[in-house]
Motif scaffolding. Sequence first.
Motif, PDB file in Angstrom:
ATOM      1  N   ILE A   1      14.672  35.337  53.898  1.00 44.57           N
ATOM      2  CA  ILE A   1      14.792  36.055  55.271  1.00 44.57           C
ATOM      3  C   ILE A   1      14.951  34.967  56.054  1.00 44.57           C
ATOM      4  O   ILE A   1      15.325  35.371  57.321  1.00 44.57           O
ATOM      5  CB  ILE A   1      13.443  36.785  55.515  1.00 44.57           C
ATOM      6  CG1 ILE A   1      13.123  37.054  56.807  1.00 44.57           C
ATOM      7  CG2 ILE A   1      12.266  36.536  54.809  1.00 44.57           C
ATOM      8  CD1 ILE A   1      12.219  38.099  57.050  1.00 44.57           C
TER       9      ILE A   1
ATOM     10  N   GLN B   1       7.266  34.772  50.116  1.00 46.74           N
ATOM     11  CA  GLN B   1       8.681  34.410  50.532  1.00 46.74           C
ATOM     12  C   GLN B   1       9.087  34.917  51.899  1.00 46.74           C
ATOM     13  O   GLN B   1       9.808  34.236  52.630  1.00 46.74           O
ATOM     14  CB  GLN B   1       9.407  34.743  49.189  1.00 46.74           C
ATOM     15  CG  GLN B   1       9.248  33.782  48.196  1.00 46.74           C
ATOM     16  CD  GLN B   1      10.020  34.326  46.798  1.00 46.74           C
ATOM     17  OE1 GLN B   1      10.879  35.210  46.965  1.00 46.74           O
ATOM     18  NE2 GLN B   1       9.412  33.898  45.710  1.00 46.74           N
ATOM     19  N   ILE B   2       8.540  35.850  52.159  1.00 47.04           N
ATOM     20  CA  ILE B   2       9.080  36.707  53.576  1.00 47.04           C
ATOM     21  C   ILE B   2       8.328  35.597  54.617  1.00 47.04           C
ATOM     22  O   ILE B   2       9.160  35.314  55.687  1.00 47.04           O
ATOM     23  CB  ILE B   2       8.741  37.987  53.553  1.00 47.04           C
ATOM     24  CG1 ILE B   2       9.511  38.759  52.529  1.00 47.04           C
ATOM     25  CG2 ILE B   2       8.771  38.495  55.117  1.00 47.04           C
ATOM     26  CD1 ILE B   2       9.413  40.330  52.773  1.00 47.04           C
TER      27      ILE B   2
ATOM     28  N   ILE C   1      13.537  35.514  47.729  1.00 46.00           N
ATOM     29  CA  ILE C   1      13.896  36.165  48.809  1.00 46.00           C
ATOM     30  C   ILE C   1      14.052  35.288  50.017  1.00 46.00           C
ATOM     31  O   ILE C   1      13.204  34.567  50.149  1.00 46.00           O
ATOM     32  CB  ILE C   1      12.960  37.473  48.935  1.00 46.00           C
ATOM     33  CG1 ILE C   1      12.918  38.378  48.205  1.00 46.00           C
ATOM     34  CG2 ILE C   1      13.095  38.033  50.498  1.00 46.00           C
ATOM     35  CD1 ILE C   1      12.013  39.638  48.520  1.00 46.00           C
TER      36      ILE C   1
ATOM     37  N   GLU D   1      12.835  39.634  42.000  1.00 45.97           N
ATOM     38  CA  GLU D   1      13.036  38.565  43.293  1.00 45.97           C
ATOM     39  C   GLU D   1      11.618  39.011  43.893  1.00 45.97           C
ATOM     40  O   GLU D   1      10.882  39.846  43.881  1.00 45.97           O
ATOM     41  CB  GLU D   1      14.137  39.261  44.195  1.00 45.97           C
ATOM     42  CG  GLU D   1      13.977  40.219  45.000  1.00 45.97           C
ATOM     43  CD  GLU D   1      15.141  40.914  45.807  1.00 45.97           C
ATOM     44  OE1 GLU D   1      15.857  39.833  45.873  1.00 45.97           O
ATOM     45  OE2 GLU D   1      14.932  41.886  46.479  1.00 45.97           O
ATOM     46  N   GLY D   2      11.293  37.700  44.608  1.00 45.46           N
ATOM     47  CA  GLY D   2       9.874  37.601  45.437  1.00 45.46           C
ATOM     48  C   GLY D   2       8.701  37.371  44.494  1.00 45.46           C
ATOM     49  O   GLY D   2       7.621  37.207  45.372  1.00 45.46           O
TER      50      GLY D   2
END
Lengths: 512, 348, 373
Positions: free
Chosen positions: B74, B132-133, B72, B337-338
């Motif tokens: 962002i 990941q964020i 991910i 994902e993530g």
Amino acid sequence: MSTLTTPPVLEARNITKIFPGVIANEDVNLVLHKGEILALLGENGAGKSTLMNIIFGLYHPTHGEIFVNGRPVVMKSPRDAIALGIGMVHQHFQLVPVMTVTDNIMLGDESVKNGLLDRRAVAERIRALSRKYGLEVDPDAIVEDLPVGVRQRVEILKALYRNAKILILDEPTAVLTPQEIEGLFEVMETLRRQGESIIFITHKLKEVLRIADRIMVLRNGRVVGVADPRTATQQQLASMMVGREVILTVDKGPAHPGETVLEVEGLCATSDLGEPALRNVSFQVRAGEILGVAGVQGNGQTELVEVITGLRRADAGHVRIKGVDMTNASPRRITHEGRSSHVPEDRHAYGMVDSYTVADNLVLNQYYLPPFAKGVTIQEAAIAAHARELVKKFDVRTPSIYTPGGSLSGGNQQKMVVAREFSRPIQLLIAAQPTRGIDVGSIEFIHNQIVAKRDEGVAVLLVSAELDEIMALSDRIAVMYKGEIIDVVDRADATREGLGLLMAGVKHEAVR
Amino acid sequence: MQRTLRVTSYIAIALVIFFVVMAFLVNLTPLGENTWLRVFFSVSALNFTLRASVPLILGALCGILCERTGIINIGIEGMMLAGAFAAFVAKTSTNHWPLMPSLLFGVAIALLVGGLMGLLHAIFSIRYRMDQIISGTVLIILAGGVSAYLFDRNAVAQGKFGAIAIPGLSQIPVLGEVLFTNPPLTYTALILVVVIHIGLFYTRWGLRSRACGEHPRAADTVGVNVNRFRYMNTVLGGMLAGLAGGFLVLEAVGQFQEGMTAGRGFISLAAMIFGNWMPFGAMGAALLFGYTQALQNELLLAGVTTVPRQFVSMIPYVVTIVAVSGFVGRVRPPAAEGKVYETEGESE
Amino acid sequence: MRLSILRRIGYMVLIPILAVFSALLLGAIVMWIFGDDPLAAYRGLWTGAFGSPRAWSTTIRKMTPLILTGLSVAVAFKAGLFNIGASGQFLIGSVCSVAVGVNFEGLPAFVHLPLALLAGVAGGVLWGFIPGALKVFTGAHEVIVTIMLNYVASLFAAWTVYAGGTQGQTPGPLWDRTAGAISRTPEVFMSARLPWIVPEPYRIHWGVAIALLVALIMWWILFKTTLGFSTRTVGANSKAARYAGINVRWITILTMMIAGGLAGLAGAIETLGLNHRFAPEFTGGVGFQGITVALLGQTNPIGVVLAAFLLGALEAGAARMQFDSGVAADIIQVIQALVLAFVAAPLIIRQIYRIRKPSDQVETTVFSTGWGR
């Protein structure tokens, strides 16, 4: 079968694998000959999967050597294993659901023409292999649309596509009906005739005796014995597997059913993928009886339990507990007002919070009630006292009640969930796959607890994919197929074969 | 799934035809005397749409590359800003070079720095298993901080990419002006959409990348090195985001301003979701967002003062919220994902 | 038996401390590479943050909103939500409190001030409710929605104080008519201002007391009440929360409302206590910093207070640092990003300093599980 002149196709010598804190394999030796089916028998956690993952290059042994066709080999990754002609059909299928059969099979070993994927050529090869081994699949189908049995064929084809000479089948029968299992065995026999060597991993004794040429039993990471299927008995194998005499049946007296507790009528529901998962399901469970729900996984059992416990919406139909309509009621109302307990099938997803202490996990659905809460405040002392009592009573092995639940072993986590659900006064118990993935000792314990609940007059709905478990515990057995209850039979009238046909969607009348 | 895909492409084609027809009518017939029609369909509105869309397209492609392999991202916003700043520094320090080499040097440095930001994101989220964020958030703050710390407010970049008219095609009335008279990075972005689409769905790299994003363990068991693909694609994605930043400085604005990406990285992310992780879908969504920005611009130019300009400026952001709210349930992100991928049992 | 808990707490304290230390060290290296003098910079930073009573008062002043925005992000984290929207909620809170503060002349202070504070909280609650509700009912990921709402909030705030344009655009409703072409609000009435604890020149207002009290209340709610248990369960495992009969949708919306309210309160306190007006140059930067504060504080309200103190000191010292050493104050943002990176990836710290994780430590809070439902 084996000759003295050719070396074994696969040999593992003195394999030891140590994970932090755990010895998964200790000094294991294994020999596999050409055209042979070797059964690797052992209960959950015995080290079978670790050993196979080492042979497939996913893990690296701490000590020990592996020989393929007599030559020592070192495998750094599955890529090396594949190059050596080793293929593995994993217990959990390693297929990408949104891709086609062709894409899945060629992944990692693609045919490329002018820089682009040559899907047509690959599909042709798949068709040829299908014909050769009797493994029928449509190369253009999307994997997620395929039934489980077909997916397994795709997995086997994936290995054959890579010219595997040694096939490792990891618990391949866990997801199949008895008839599908028979079909798989026929495929295995075909493969054996074509000169393939197979390692067949399982914990089911009957299957081993049916198909294997040789049996190797693993316990606590060590080889505890080798047996010949022509002479071995189930009892012998079972005691080798567990290390003591085991009771293969649960001791239970006759049921004394009382009034109806759970009544399900015309229930319909939709799966996560938006497809009908339950079609007009009706049944009743009475106080003091165990109704077992059998069926191949994915035929609506999960959704059935979710609807009854309020975790999924019913599109139509009714759920009543002691005559009170609980259709689409909140989980809390069903638990509290319906005086019910639920052992969920996936304890990590639903049954517990990994990061919470054992004490908090033991009040997960009661924390708001006295004595654990006074008004809005949490009463830590009461929670701790409760935890100490249950940990002792249900033999949950934990260093402390403040240890995070996630760091316990699988069996102890399940005992923790069971302790919470069995320790309050209930009239209805819903147990889904209550013994999945745990050790034999814990299985016995939980089985006895379920029977004890029945004898207290609790209505029990038991959902399990293990036919043996259903047969051992149930008083009546309902079989689910494609979202329907295809039939309900008395335990006394049930046979494995009959249930197997029902699980495959074949109704008794049609057979008779 | 397949059905909704087909329906959306019909809608998209219908929209394109509608716009082409209206553009011809408004720009070549007396219909163009109507202020409102000019706001909606004038050549300048359509040109502005394309220009505003380019960074969004590149940003969304960055997102697609990362997320299709399971990372991910962002931090596109931060990668873009870093690319913009890098391009600016490269351009200003080579102002004495001839224009074209200096600009191309700027592009190269933007790609390099974008790629490094991608690498950082990959290291954080793969090697160090950072959420990941949060890793993306770190990139955003870091890019903002470093660019502000190093920004020489007196520096001026001289010159930017000019439009290249494609011989022949640019002579087509209206369409030629909108589509075939553009600066080089705009063409590059449009070509990249096609390239990445083919790459993802018709090559070995694409098949393996998507497998890593959908079912990494399946990829691993057939010998695909999941984390290598994740590193590679996150770096490639970072380069695309860097290019988006380079576009802002070298082709669109000509200078650098602090925080000049102004949420474009986030809108790219929305375009990616809106476009169902497909390059063409994301391009369509990016054009839609670009169009809202163009409208805002055209309304100001047309002197429409009945609506306060702040509210007009809100349009792209509000449209993004609406798009994300309306479409999330209907699209299907890569399944893995993530999630950190480790070979089973080999942690630490 | 509680020994393991102590060990876990020790680990939770050690990581942030080492993270800050490492970030300062790496920041020094960055400064050195670009020709700045890190020692002079840090000396200036220290003087600006703790070198005098004035410096201390600045640190406390800077800390106050950071406590609240840090709590805002931390509370959302506890429920498994990532609130990047604290800056938008902060701005809306500011504007709403000013709207009350510049109206209702003649109200007694004990009515006017609470009303103005409440208006700020309400604005933030609304700005938190939107992403919460959208997440629950449409599946829109709160990260994208809150980021977009930040831009909307800042444009909205700019509009309310807009001085009007040369083409005859109408000015915003809160614009100060005496300010000519300057976009800003008038000062709020005395009756709506937070009184000073320590007056000029130290300018410490009662907001800091409010912030500390709120932190204490949040700690109590999170760890000692059934609501807190529910919230933490939703964050740790939302499926298990559903199983346990917790209304996950309601908790999600409620938590976002609380998070928004906390950031809104920060905005209200900042305007009613310190700036006494709103102007477009007051950004919601403290909202974004709330992320660093929350993670540095290990999402624990008490930790948040300590982390806010630390970041407040960095902010307070930045001006003096730039003045004394000529190092651009923006380096502080770089250092904050590094703090965030180290604290969010304890593995880096563990590897550098060779620390073992307590064997029964279960890492929690993962947000990045995709954009879908």
